[in-house]
Design a protein around this motif. Structure first.
Motif, mmCIF file in Angstrom:
data_model
loop_
_atom_site.group_PDB
_atom_site.id
_atom_site.type_symbol
_atom_site.label_atom_id
_atom_site.label_comp_id
_atom_site.label_asym_id
_atom_site.label_seq_id
_atom_site.Cartn_x
_atom_site.Cartn_y
_atom_site.Cartn_z
ATOM 1 N N GLU B 102 0.832 -1.210 0.000
ATOM 2 C CA GLU B 102 0.000 0.000 0.000
ATOM 3 C C GLU B 102 0.865 1.258 0.000
ATOM 4 O O GLU B 102 0.500 2.261 -0.611
ATOM 5 C CB GLU B 102 -0.940 -0.004 1.212
ATOM 6 N N LEU B 103 2.033 1.185 0.661
ATOM 7 C CA LEU B 103 2.948 2.331 0.598
ATOM 8 C C LEU B 103 3.389 2.561 -0.842
ATOM 9 O O LEU B 103 3.484 3.691 -1.310
ATOM 10 C CB LEU B 103 4.172 2.092 1.484
ATOM 11 N N SER B 104 3.647 1.450 -1.542
ATOM 12 C CA SER B 104 4.045 1.555 -2.938
ATOM 13 C C SER B 104 2.917 2.156 -3.769
ATOM 14 O O SER B 104 3.157 2.946 -4.679
ATOM 15 C CB SER B 104 4.387 0.165 -3.473
ATOM 16 N N ARG B 105 1.691 1.758 -3.451
ATOM 17 C CA ARG B 105 0.544 2.300 -4.183
ATOM 18 C C ARG B 105 0.442 3.817 -3.953
ATOM 19 O O ARG B 105 0.197 4.577 -4.884
ATOM 20 C CB ARG B 105 -0.741 1.601 -3.718
ATOM 21 N N ARG B 133 6.291 12.000 -1.789
ATOM 22 C CA ARG B 133 6.675 10.655 -2.243
ATOM 23 C C ARG B 133 8.039 10.292 -1.672
ATOM 24 O O ARG B 133 8.310 9.139 -1.350
ATOM 25 C CB ARG B 133 6.719 10.637 -3.768
ATOM 26 N N GLU B 134 8.875 11.299 -1.535
ATOM 27 C CA GLU B 134 10.212 11.087 -0.973
ATOM 28 C C GLU B 134 10.111 10.436 0.405
ATOM 29 O O GLU B 134 10.918 9.593 0.766
ATOM 30 C CB GLU B 134 10.874 12.462 -0.880
ATOM 31 N N ARG B 135 9.103 10.827 1.160
ATOM 32 C CA ARG B 135 8.942 10.247 2.499
ATOM 33 C C ARG B 135 8.561 8.774 2.415
ATOM 34 O O ARG B 135 9.006 7.963 3.235
ATOM 35 C CB ARG B 135 7.873 11.018 3.272
ATOM 36 N N VAL B 136 7.736 8.431 1.426
ATOM 37 C CA VAL B 136 7.392 7.014 1.241
ATOM 38 C C VAL B 136 8.641 6.236 0.845
ATOM 39 O O VAL B 136 8.900 5.144 1.354
ATOM 40 C CB VAL B 136 6.303 6.852 0.159
ATOM 41 N N LEU B 137 9.422 6.820 -0.060
ATOM 42 C CA LEU B 137 10.628 6.123 -0.513
ATOM 43 C C LEU B 137 11.607 5.944 0.643
ATOM 44 O O LEU B 137 12.274 4.913 0.733
ATOM 45 C CB LEU B 137 11.289 6.892 -1.660
ATOM 46 N N ASP B 138 11.701 6.930 1.522
ATOM 47 C CA ASP B 138 12.561 6.792 2.697
ATOM 48 C C ASP B 138 12.122 5.600 3.544
ATOM 49 O O ASP B 138 12.951 4.835 4.027
ATOM 50 C CB ASP B 138 12.514 8.065 3.535
ATOM 51 N N LEU B 139 10.807 5.476 3.702
ATOM 52 C CA LEU B 139 10.276 4.360 4.489
ATOM 53 C C LEU B 139 10.636 3.031 3.842
ATOM 54 O O LEU B 139 11.105 2.099 4.500
ATOM 55 C CB LEU B 139 8.756 4.474 4.596
ATOM 56 N N LEU B 140 10.422 2.941 2.545
ATOM 57 C CA LEU B 140 10.682 1.675 1.861
ATOM 58 C C LEU B 140 12.177 1.395 1.788
ATOM 59 O O LEU B 140 12.594 0.241 1.756
ATOM 60 C CB LEU B 140 10.065 1.704 0.459
ATOM 61 N N LYS B 261 -8.263 10.057 -3.694
ATOM 62 C CA LYS B 261 -9.147 9.335 -2.761
ATOM 63 C C LYS B 261 -8.552 7.975 -2.407
ATOM 64 O O LYS B 261 -8.660 7.516 -1.266
ATOM 65 C CB LYS B 261 -10.528 9.146 -3.394
ATOM 66 N N GLU B 262 -7.937 7.329 -3.374
ATOM 67 C CA GLU B 262 -7.335 6.013 -3.097
ATOM 68 C C GLU B 262 -6.154 6.124 -2.149
ATOM 69 O O GLU B 262 -5.897 5.205 -1.364
ATOM 70 C CB GLU B 262 -6.908 5.330 -4.404
ATOM 71 N N ILE B 263 -5.415 7.222 -2.234
ATOM 72 C CA ILE B 263 -4.298 7.422 -1.297
ATOM 73 C C ILE B 263 -4.844 7.448 0.127
ATOM 74 O O ILE B 263 -4.301 6.812 1.035
ATOM 75 C CB ILE B 263 -3.554 8.736 -1.613
ATOM 76 N N ARG B 264 -5.967 8.139 0.309
ATOM 77 C CA ARG B 264 -6.562 8.211 1.654
ATOM 78 C C ARG B 264 -6.977 6.821 2.133
ATOM 79 O O ARG B 264 -6.791 6.474 3.301
ATOM 80 C CB ARG B 264 -7.790 9.122 1.630
ATOM 81 N N GLN B 265 -7.546 6.022 1.221
ATOM 82 C CA GLN B 265 -7.980 4.676 1.617
ATOM 83 C C GLN B 265 -6.781 3.785 1.922
ATOM 84 O O GLN B 265 -6.820 2.990 2.864
ATOM 85 C CB GLN B 265 -8.835 4.045 0.515
ATOM 86 N N SER B 266 -5.710 3.912 1.141
ATOM 87 C CA SER B 266 -4.501 3.118 1.390
ATOM 88 C C SER B 266 -3.963 3.413 2.777
ATOM 89 O O SER B 266 -3.513 2.518 3.487
ATOM 90 C CB SER B 266 -3.431 3.435 0.350
ATOM 91 N N ALA B 267 -4.008 4.687 3.155
ATOM 92 C CA ALA B 267 -3.533 5.059 4.491
ATOM 93 C C ALA B 267 -4.358 4.346 5.558
ATOM 94 O O ALA B 267 -3.817 3.891 6.572
ATOM 95 C CB ALA B 267 -3.626 6.571 4.668
ATOM 96 N N ARG B 268 -5.655 4.236 5.312
ATOM 97 C CA ARG B 268 -6.511 3.512 6.265
ATOM 98 C C ARG B 268 -6.085 2.059 6.389
ATOM 99 O O ARG B 268 -6.019 1.496 7.488
ATOM 100 C CB ARG B 268 -7.969 3.562 5.779
ATOM 101 N N ILE B 269 -5.821 1.428 5.237
ATOM 102 C CA ILE B 269 -5.423 0.013 5.254
ATOM 103 C C ILE B 269 -4.114 -0.161 6.015
ATOM 104 O O ILE B 269 -3.970 -1.064 6.842
ATOM 105 C CB ILE B 269 -5.292 -0.530 3.816
#
Lengths: 161, 364
Positions: B102-105, B133-140, B261-269
């Protein structure tokens, strides 16, 4: 009112103007790298048993190794990584049972010429005998006892990419 | 006065094609009469390369298809091999897969939103999206050691457990994410000029979308409720509570807005998966040498672009006999030629951008 969305967007950009900067002045300042970062490889020659698992795990045949048989043991004489074909997937590091092959945090692997890109981790001649473990496992021994001391640690200079 | 149409090549080197993609446009003035899509400039033959590698060695190559959501590409492939071998993946590994997937999504949708903004002419939105996005990449990167081509999935699990420093950083990111999405909505979605450029442009009717095999956000923007995570839950997706956002008109605006909207839902998951992360092993008991029995398997996952499928045929050796990838970007492009007809040349960019293709995946 038409144009409300535009004003809202403008307000957002103004707000961002006063937030903290997210960029750093790269060559001088650097962000810390995470522990698992896939940088340049390093090989602990003393731990390596020249089993070749890393070479067979590699999808691109990046690792080329040469070994010589000294006494009963395999002795690593050459370990070259064709880094220009490397995908940095980390399968070789994962395959290493002895924790000899590792990633470092060195990210600068640029070279001016292509033939310098190759990462030579080990390049040394094979000794006559392996000094330390020679007494334990060389029953047929080739009268090498005096030499073992002379050769000291038979390590040739390590080539670094 | 006698007029005639003329041919214009858009691409292959064109910033708005998001890679090397060429569209041959037949134009009457500035109106598109006929369009012909020419993909293939980035073809590397990944399916063929896979035949000369052992099963695990294919994983790094799957990264290089949709390089904006590599985790999901890994997932599709390992899911197929696991199905072929009948491997039961441990629960903790499944949860970790959901979190990183989901982070990748999110990362992929941020690129889609940002590049669409710059396609339409707003550069600020692009920078905001890439900043986050940089923050997501840092996480991954913390998890896998790489920033784009993760190769993190393994047949039977994942490569490594989540590091302890991952959780506080993720928590902070998830905390900020809703306000970041509000920022994109305020800056791009709510902008009247943006709406005028994208609303009722490039409409894909729901029946046409289904007939052309469109999947992912492009299909859902047309109002068709089809998300594999909901309709045919794989992995542990049936345990999470989330909604599938739908569009109304199937126009460019809907295709854009649905991604936020999907980004918000991914965060929920992700939030639910982190809370419910069970203890346990991260790898199933897999033989050292992976040698699936003779046979074939097809597995599908919902990638960020649509349904990503992987078909693996085994002849009983250590190397796959045949691997085929169903790449959603490529199939979503199928309707492009018809879709472009009758629109002005400036709308070509808007329509192509809204489909969110990644050329690495289109050409494979």
């Amino acid at each position: 009112m038409f144009g409300q969305g535009l004003l809202k967007g403008l307000a957002i950009t103004w707000k961002e103007l006063f937030t903290r900067k997210v960029t750093v002045q790269y060559p001088e300042e650097r962000l810390p790298l995470p522990a698992r970062f896939h940088g340049r490889f390093e090989l602990d020659v003393d731990k390596c048993i020249a089993c070749g698992l890393c070479a067979s795990a590699c999808p691109n045949k990046v690792i080329q190794m040469e070994r010589a048989k000294v006494g009963k043991r395999q002795y690593l004489t050459k370990y070259v990584m064709r880094i220009e074909y490397c995908m940095f997937c980390g399968f070789c590091v994962e395959a290493c049972n002895k924790d000899a092959l590792r990633f470092t945090h060195i990210i600068n692997m640029n070279q001016y010429f292509r033939d310098k890109v190759r990462l030579v981790l080990v390049d040394r001649p094979a000794p006559e005998v392996i000094p330390e473990e020679e007494p334990a496992e060389a029953p047929e021994g080739r009268a090498a006892k005096p030499k073992a001391g002379a050769a000291g640690k038979g390590k040739a200079p390590e080539g670094e990419g | 006065m006698r007029t005639q149409t003329y041919i214009l090549n858009m691409g292959p080197q064109h910033p708005s094609t998001h890679g090397v993609f060429r569209i041959i446009l037949e134009l009457d003035g500035e109106v598109v009469v006929k369009a012909k899509a020419v993909p293939g400039y980035l073809h590397r033959g990944i399916e063929k390369l896979a035949e000369l590698r052992t099963y695990p060695q294919v994983i790094p190559y799957t990264d290089r298809m949709d390089y904006l959501a590599s985790m999901l590409m890994n997932w599709g492939y390992v899911a197929a091999v696991e199905k072929l071998m009948g491997i039961e993946v441990p629960e903790r590994a499944e949860y970790i897969r959901v979190i990183v997937g989901e982070l990748s999504r999110i990362a992929s949708h941020l690129v889609a939103v940002g590049t669409y903004s710059v396609d339409i002419g707003g550069f600020t939105g692009f920078l905001y999206c890439f900043r986050d996005r940089e923050r997501v990449l840092d996480l991954l990167e913390m998890v896998s050691g790489s920033r784009m081509t993760f190769s993190y999935f393994r047949i039977g699990g994942v490569a490594d457990d989540l590091p302890p420093e991952f959780f506080p950083t993720l928590d902070k990111f998830l905390h900020d994410l809703p306000s970041l999405c509000d920022e994109y909505d305020g800056l791009i979605t709510g902008n009247e000029i943006f709406q005028a450029r994208t609303k009722f442009v490039g409409i894909i009717p729901p029946d046409v979308a289904v007939n052309y095999g469109l999947t992912g956000p492009n299909l859902r923007a047309s109002g068709v409720l089809y998300d594999l995570r909901k309709v045919r839950p794989y992995s542990v997706y049936d345990r999470f509570d989330f909604e599938v956002p739908l569009g109304k008109n199937g126009d460019c605006f809907d295709r854009f807005a649905i991604r936020i909207k999907e980004i918000r839902q991914s965060a929920r998951i992700i939030r639910q998966a982190v809370d419910g992360l069970p203890e346990g092993p991260i790898m199933a008991k897999v033989p050292r040498v992976i040698k699936p029995p003779k046979g074939e398997a097809y597995a599908e996952i919902e990638s960020s672009k649509g349904v990503f499928g992987c078909y693996v045929v085994s002849d009983g050796s250590t190397q796959p006999y045949r691997v085929h990838f169903r790449r959603p970007s490529f199939i979503n492009l199928g309707y492009l030629e018809k879709l472009l007809e009758g629109w002005k040349i400036a709308d070509v960019i808007a329509i192509l951008g809204s489909l969110d293709i990644v050329l690495g995946e289109v050409d494979c």
